[in-house]
Design a protein around this motif. Structure first.
Motif, PDB file in Angstrom:
ATOM      1  N   ALA A  67       9.534  -7.377   1.600  1.00 51.10           N
ATOM      2  CA  ALA A  67       8.992  -6.169   1.029  1.00 51.10           C
ATOM      3  C   ALA A  67       9.193  -5.047   1.955  1.00 51.10           C
ATOM      4  N   GLU A  68       9.054  -3.840   1.443  1.00 53.76           N
ATOM      5  CA  GLU A  68       9.000  -2.599   2.206  1.00 53.76           C
ATOM      6  C   GLU A  68       7.859  -1.674   1.859  1.00 53.76           C
ATOM      7  N   VAL A  69       7.234  -1.229   3.098  1.00 56.15           N
ATOM      8  CA  VAL A  69       5.999  -0.530   3.076  1.00 56.15           C
ATOM      9  C   VAL A  69       6.608   0.912   2.361  1.00 56.15           C
ATOM     10  N   THR A  70       5.709   1.204   1.374  1.00 62.46           N
ATOM     11  CA  THR A  70       6.121   2.656   0.553  1.00 62.46           C
ATOM     12  C   THR A  70       5.534   3.965   0.896  1.00 62.46           C
ATOM     13  N   GLU A  71       4.278   3.599   1.869  1.00 65.28           N
ATOM     14  CA  GLU A  71       3.780   5.001   2.441  1.00 65.28           C
ATOM     15  C   GLU A  71       3.091   4.376   3.861  1.00 65.28           C
ATOM     16  N   ASP A  72       2.902   5.301   4.559  1.00 63.04           N
ATOM     17  CA  ASP A  72       2.209   5.154   5.890  1.00 63.04           C
ATOM     18  C   ASP A  72       0.841   4.546   5.851  1.00 63.04           C
ATOM     19  N   VAL A  73       0.492   3.516   6.581  1.00 62.70           N
ATOM     20  CA  VAL A  73      -0.886   3.241   6.802  1.00 62.70           C
ATOM     21  C   VAL A  73      -1.776   3.796   7.698  1.00 62.70           C
ATOM     22  N   PRO A  74      -2.704   4.202   7.158  1.00 58.19           N
ATOM     23  CA  PRO A  74      -3.595   5.312   8.186  1.00 58.19           C
ATOM     24  C   PRO A  74      -3.762   4.643   9.493  1.00 58.19           C
ATOM     25  N   GLU A  75      -4.225   5.492  10.342  1.00 62.37           N
ATOM     26  CA  GLU A  75      -4.703   4.821  11.618  1.00 62.37           C
ATOM     27  C   GLU A  75      -6.087   4.337  11.766  1.00 62.37           C
ATOM     28  N   SER A  76      -6.943   4.552  10.778  1.00 60.67           N
ATOM     29  CA  SER A  76      -8.158   4.114  10.961  1.00 60.67           C
ATOM     30  C   SER A  76      -8.387   2.634  10.841  1.00 60.67           C
TER      31      SER A  76
END
Length: 187
Positions: A67-76
């Protein structure tokens, strides 16, 4: 000097002081030991194999998909062991697009290729445990079942003995109430 075996089996020997409750208590003890020796291992084995088999069967029903990640994952820092939910998409076996959510490390950029586990209906599922982990989990559940079964048997035996003792005490008090006035009159 009495032999030890004679003392252990006193409840079954003919004896003018033996009560029916003594025999009942002895049979309760035999039943409890039988349940402990047979029931506890059986509960452990059945629970362990059933739980491990269920985990392995669940793993067989899942398939890995690129699969491909569709949006950036937050740094939190996420609430799930430092991981955060992320939206992913993939192409199904029939070419139809699939989307879902999975947990990824913080800061994973959009477009990153990841492997997700999908069930037969195309829903993202947690990664299945390897066989060794499934069997270890089954063993832990089996040990818990054994402990629970053992505690239940011991508790039931204790409750039955307490009830027998209460009935004996009631009978003793009733008989004493009948006999005591006769002794006092003679004095």
């Amino acid at each position: 000097m009495k032999r030890k075996g004679t003392v252990l089996l006193w409840r079954w020997r003919r004896n003018p002081l033996r009560r029916r409750s003594d025999v009942a208590e002895a049979w309760i003890g035999v039943a409890a030991w039988g349940a402990l020796l047979v029931g506890v291992p059986a509960a452990a084995a059945l629970t362990a194999t059933g739980a491990a088999s269920a985990m392995l069967r669940q793993a067989e029903e899942l398939r890995p998909v690129a699969a491909e990640v569709t949006e950036d994952v937050p740094e939190s820092h996420g609430l799930h062991g430092g991981r955060s939910p992320a939206s992913v998409r993939w192409a199904g076996e029939d070419g139809a697009p699939g989307t879902g959510w999975t947990l990824l490390g913080p800061g994973t950029p959009a477009g990153t290729r990841v492997t997700v586990w999908v069930d037969g209906e195309g829903r993202v599922q947690p990664e299945p445990p390897p066989p060794a982990v499934a069997w270890a989990g089954g063993a832990v559940l089996g040990a818990a079942a054994a402990a629970g079964t053992g505690l239940a048997v011991v508790g039931l035996r204790h409750g039955a003995r307490a009830r027998l003792e209460a009935r004996c005490r009631e009978r003793w008090e009733r008989e004493w109430a009948e006999i005591a006035p006769q002794w006092c009159r003679g004095a």
